[in-house]
Design an enzyme around this catalytic site. Structure first.
Site, mmCIF file in Angstrom:
data_model
loop_
_atom_site.group_PDB
_atom_site.id
_atom_site.type_symbol
_atom_site.label_atom_id
_atom_site.label_comp_id
_atom_site.label_asym_id
_atom_site.label_seq_id
_atom_site.Cartn_x
_atom_site.Cartn_y
_atom_site.Cartn_z
ATOM 1 N N GLU A 185 0.668 -1.654 -0.143
ATOM 2 C CA GLU A 185 0.115 -0.193 -0.284
ATOM 3 C C GLU A 185 0.781 1.135 -0.114
ATOM 4 O OE1 GLU A 185 -2.245 -0.559 3.712
ATOM 5 O OE2 GLU A 185 -4.268 -0.879 1.606
ATOM 6 N N GLU A 274 -5.975 -7.323 -1.290
ATOM 7 C CA GLU A 274 -6.838 -7.215 -0.003
ATOM 8 C C GLU A 274 -8.374 -6.958 0.025
ATOM 9 O OE1 GLU A 274 -4.523 -4.891 3.270
ATOM 10 O OE2 GLU A 274 -3.357 -5.284 2.597
HETATM 11 C C1 IPT Z 1 -4.251 -2.543 4.485
HETATM 12 C C2 IPT Z 1 -3.152 -3.209 5.324
HETATM 13 O O1 IPT Z 1 -3.025 -2.825 4.151
HETATM 14 C C3 IPT Z 1 -3.485 -4.238 5.920
HETATM 15 O O2 IPT Z 1 -2.040 -4.614 6.613
HETATM 16 C C4 IPT Z 1 -4.329 -3.914 6.820
HETATM 17 O O3 IPT Z 1 -3.573 -2.928 7.939
HETATM 18 C C5 IPT Z 1 -5.358 -3.503 6.592
HETATM 19 O O4 IPT Z 1 -5.721 -2.368 6.080
HETATM 20 C C6 IPT Z 1 -6.340 -3.620 7.652
HETATM 21 O O5 IPT Z 1 -6.458 -4.311 8.698
HETATM 22 S S1 IPT Z 1 -4.754 -0.965 4.314
HETATM 23 C C7 IPT Z 1 -6.188 -0.890 4.463
HETATM 24 C C8 IPT Z 1 -8.110 -0.294 5.344
HETATM 25 C C9 IPT Z 1 -7.007 0.348 2.934
#
Ligand code: IPT
Length: 963
Positions: A185, A274
């Protein structure tokens, strides 16, 4: 197979001597892609993935349990963050042994047929301390996640170390790794030369699988231009993170990605690296059961199917299994449990969402045309419904994904969808008086013009779970909520239809070689035998949703699909001649119904024979036992506990001569202090857990108070003593204490003792070195005209960066007296401690409690256990650490919550022997009471899980000899 193994072990051997030179077979030749999907050895794959963090399950034998459950839920891939700080206590020192053995982890994934998306950062975020950076990185002079030279040197060291384990586990070496993510990210403070350097370093070390990037939003970062990766993708959490209002979804949360992909990276598959699988919860939050409600199985239906409708063929759920942020893993804002409301719970249990994922996963695995589609027109006769049509590029198969136009509505809507079949275009269902239903939050995939086995499906108005061919007949299983109309039409020359099982009001009509079957979804399953194409039998199974979720479709090692209805979990199926061997778990006595080739005459369940009968329609039925529900667990409220006071640091005569002098006048920290010396623990090599600062000063008649400004994360607390007397305990940062002259020593030193119970460090989402936010004090000064100086000593975890407990690692302990003395370890001689029972009486300062208990969980049972703190007072604030067999498995803050039950995995807990529990309690208020502590089961299952060995847990004796 042998050759592959040999190749893998040769490359492993090479990697061990440091000669890593890529894969034996260039992985980039094995993993290829086009705009539709990933291909492995030329074969298209719908990459259906869940995130899983090995460091959140420090019981290596349980990795097999989770991967096996991934497989059972039809995930074919797992996305894994590798966590730098978990492996490196000190610059130049790396550890990949024991619970840190990532090679074993990757080999386990491979064994269960799970591909891996590797995400070694260096930055990972992930709600871990410092977003994955090691403690020692806080003192580098330069901004992380840029091309700064000190950062550059540091991350290269990490990649050199971790790549030695990743490279031999790439697919080209016979391993599971298919993709390699760069950074995480990285979408602010962009430094292209850093991204280029990352790609170069991975390549130099031998990583040759395609590279990926997960953009936090559809921002196009690193999709094109300098630093671009091979397969760009993004993250999406459409219902966000407010678990306290689980029913509330944004009013129209449908995210339509197709146009963005087509304009940004049109030659790459649509990848959601994700996608929301649960939600974060933090100190004082609603608790993960609420997060699971927010992101429940209906969420999974609507949002995952919406992704498929947009053309996504790489989808990784964050998290698939959340696990536990044990010890000092969690970043400041979050607590120990990282259950995440994910499909598989922290304790490894199934949930309604897991079952929904299993249904979708089988469809994605078995209905091949779904992986290569373009959008096509679609029509529906109800404005409240959105329909997306997608059509296979190489056949006539078309899919219609229906959902409510407003995703959060709970209305019931009935409608017809126009399908394109080789019998023409028409609205379905065709039977008058029937309709497709979306009952509240729901979405469906309607399949049309689909060849499978010997059959041709014109259309099915509800979801397909799976289909398979057994002997001469085809089997197709479709499902929807109970009471809804169903219509399935196949090519046939005869209206020969016979219904068995639960009654579903089945009727049929034959019209010009189209056999149309109508029914209502029953509470149970109806088995409908029909004559299909070329006279070949089709067994159509129609299941109401509550029954459908208990259907399993494991594949044998020879690729045969077996359908099993009933159990809580089916882990595996193998057919050997006449015998079908199943493994799995039951939560009660369970009726099985098995759809398998007629050659199978015998069935075993976890190695035990099941007596089976054949039904008229060619299935097998039988019964398997449930767990013993009368398993005895120790009652810790009846245990004798040993108690010791544990804050000698507060007294003036305490010997701190061996402590580190906190005398720095400068710091590289970007958040400078307002008084000197620098009282930042990281600057003195202490990065985790509780910290002590002892300041000495001479009395002076002008001193009237002490001004303290702490720097710490959310959930932390600090306590101050002057000359052994409690001054106060704070969860806020700023405090001015007033001091009377009578509080000061007439002669000699005054001692100000400050204890800080810390939560982890901040993350670094914004690329602004937030992770360096200090732990300690930005100011401690005496109020008075003369500005009396204070000389300081600091103490943290034993050994600082030279950790003493290399087995449990850098993130297990902090600097409480009991931790430094090894009171948390098994075998500590506590004979002379005072005997108490819980709830204890009021205590001040720091208190330690210890006891042991035996577990004797019966064979073949899975009984995940947790330790519960029962508050006996809610007004007095305390902070506690829970240690099981020396492993820190809980941070408890009674005034914040929400967590009171702390999961401890088998392996850390010895389920067949003695266990040691130790609790360190910091009284934030002057006196606190530790309430009852109990052991609770999360479930009692009769289980076919892999054997779990006890994790090496060094005792007090080994710690002593290490000095
Ligand atoms: C995303 C992160 O890539 C991941 O590591 C984790 O922190 C997750 O959020 C939340 O659990 S960031 C996303 C909310 C844009």
């Amino acid at each position: 197979m042998v050759a592959k193994k040999l190749v893998a072990s040769i490359s492993l051997a090479l990697s061990l001597v440091g000669v890593v030179s890529g894969s034996t077979v260039d992985s980039s030749k094995i993993v290829t892609w086009d705009k539709y999907s990933l291909k492995i050895n030329g074969e298209r794959l719908f990459t259906f993935s869940g995130e899983f963090h090995y460091y959140r399950l420090p019981s290596p034998d349980l990795w097999a349990d989770i991967f096996e459950k991934f497989k059972a839920l039809n995930f074919n891939t797992a996305s894994i963050y590798f966590y730098w700080g978990y492996h490196s206590p000190k610059q130049g020192v790396y550890d990949f042994e024991g619970v840190r053995d990532i090679s074993k982890f990757l080999e386990t994934a491979k064994k269960y047929g799970i591909n891996i998306i590797s995400r070694a950062g260096p930055y990972i975020n992930a709600e871990v301390s410092e977003g994955g950076f090691p403690g020692w990185l806080t003192t580098i002079n330069g901004t992380a996640r840029t091309s700064n030279p000190s950062y550059d040197e540091a991350w290269k060291e990490w990649l050199t170390a971790v790549d030695k384990h990743l490279v031999p586990n790439q697919i080209g070496n016979g391993g599971p790794i298919i993709l390699n993510q760069l950074e995480n990210e990285y979408a602010v403070g962009l430094d292209p030369s850093y991204m280029v350097a990352l790609a170069d370093k991975y390549k130099k070390d031998g990583m040759d699988v395609p590279t990926t990037f997960n953009d936090p939003w559809t921002g196009g970062h690193w999709a094109t231009g300098e630093g671009a990766v091979d397969i760009y993708g993004w993250d999406s959490y459409p219902v966000l993170f407010d678990c306290s209002h689980p029913d509330v979804w944004p009013s129209n949360v449908s995210t339509y990605f197709r146009d963005f992909r087509d304009s940004t990276n049109p030659t790459e598959p649509m990848a959601l690296y994700e996608f929301q699988g649960g939600a974060i919860d933090g100190w004082g939050g609603a608790g993960f059961e609420k997060c699971r409600e927010l992101t429940n199985e209906r969420f999974a239906k609507i949002f995952y199917k919406n992704n498929y409708a947009q053309g996504a063929t790489i989808q990784s759920l964050y998290m698939g299994y959340g696990g536990t942020s044990w010890g000092e893993i969690p970043t400041t804002a979050v607590y120990t449990s990282y259950d995440y409301g994910s499909p598989i719970t922290e304790a490894g249990l199934m949930t309604p969402k897991a079952y929904e994922i299993k249904l979708q996963g089988a469809f994605l695995r078995d209905v091949k045309p779904f992986v290569s589609t373009t959008n096509t027109t679609a029509e529906v006769d109800n404005d409240a419904i959105r329909v997306d049509g997608i059509k296979d590029i190489s056949s006539d198969t078309t899919f219609y994904i229906v959902q409510h136009a407003f995703s959060n509505t709970t209305n019931v809507d009935k409608f017809h969808v126009t399908v394109d079949t080789n019998d023409g275009k028409f609205a379905v269902p065709r039977k008058s008086g029937t309709a497709i239903t979306l009952n509240g939050r729901d979405a469906k995939i309607i399949t049309a013009s689909y060849d499978f086995g010997s059959q041709h499906l014109l259309y099915a108005t509800s979801d397909i779970f799976t289909h398979t061919q057994q002997d001469a007949r085809d089997v197709l299983l479709v499902y929807a909520y109970e009471g809804e109309d169903g219509e399935v039409a196949i090519t046939s020359s005869a209206n020969k239809v016979q219904a068995y099982g639960t009654s579903a009001g089945v009727s049929s009509t034959l019209n010009k070689n189209v056999l149309q079957i109508n029914y209502k979804y029953p509470h149970g399953s109806a088995f409908i035998s029909a004559t299909g194409k070329n006279g070949k039998e089709l067994l159509l199974i129609v299941s109401g949703y509550d029954t459908a979720v208990k259907w399993w479709a494991p594949q044998t090692s020879k690729g045969e699909t077996v359908l099993i209805s009933g159990p809580y979990l089916v882990r595996s199926a193998e057919i050997n001649g006449k015998r079908l061997a199943l493994t799995g778990d039951t939560d009660a006595t369970t009726n099985l119904e098995i759809v398998v080739s007629s050659a199978v005459k015998q069935v075993t369940w976890n190695g035990v024979n099941v007596s089976v009968k054949s039904t008229k329609y060619g299935t097998l039925t039988g019964k398997v036992s449930g767990p013993n529900k009368n398993i005895k667990l120790p009652d810790l409220t009846k245990s004798t506990w040993k108690y010791s006071p544990a804050s000698p640091e507060t007294t003036n005569d305490f010997d701190d001569s061996k402590w580190v002098a906190a005398d720095h006048k400068t710091t590289t920290n970007p958040f400078p202090p307002t008084s000197l010396p620098v009282l930042y623990s990281d600057d003195y090599g202490y990065h985790t857990g509780s910290l002590w600062f002892r300041g000495k000063f001479k009395s002076s008649s002008d001193i009237s108070g002490i001004k303290v400004n702490a720097t710490m994360g959310y959930g932390s607390a600090w306590v101050a003593w002057l000359n052994g007397k409690y001054l106060g305990g704070e969860t806020d940062i700023v405090k001015d204490f007033s001091i009377k002259q009578s509080d000061l020593e007439k002669s000699g030193d005054n001692v100000l003792s400050l204890l800080m119970w810390t939560t982890g460090h901040e993350e670094d989402w914004n690329v602004n070195d937030q992770y360096k936010t200090p732990r300690g004090f930005t100011e401690v000064s005496l109020t008075g005209s003369k500005k009396t100086p204070i000389s300081w000593k600091v103490q943290g975890n034993l050994g600082g960066e030279n950790i003493v407990d290399t087995v449990r690692g850098a993130l297990n302990e902090g600097g409480l007296y009991g931790e430094r003395m090894g009171w948390h370890l098994p075998g500590y001689p506590d004979q002379n401690w005072k005997k108490v029972s819980l709830p204890d009486t009021k205590r001040s300062g720091v208190s330690w409690y210890r006891t042991t208990f035996d577990l004797n969980i019966p064979k073949n049972h899975d009984v995940p256990l947790g330790i519960r703190f029962k508050e006996s007072s809610s007004t007095e604030r305390l902070r506690a650490l829970l240690f099981i067999n020396g492993w820190q498995f809980g941070k408890f803050a009674n005034d914040l919550g929400p967590q009171t039950l702390f999961y401890v995995p088998e392996g850390i807990l010895n389920h067949h022997g003695e266990n040691t529990i130790a609790i360190g309690v910091v009284a934030v208020d002057e006196e606190v009471t530790l309430g009852e502590v109990t052991i609770e089961p999360y479930a009692k299952l009769l289980s076919g899980k892999p054997t779990v060995g006890v994790v090496n847990s060094p005792t007090y004796a080994s710690r002593k000899s290490s000095h």
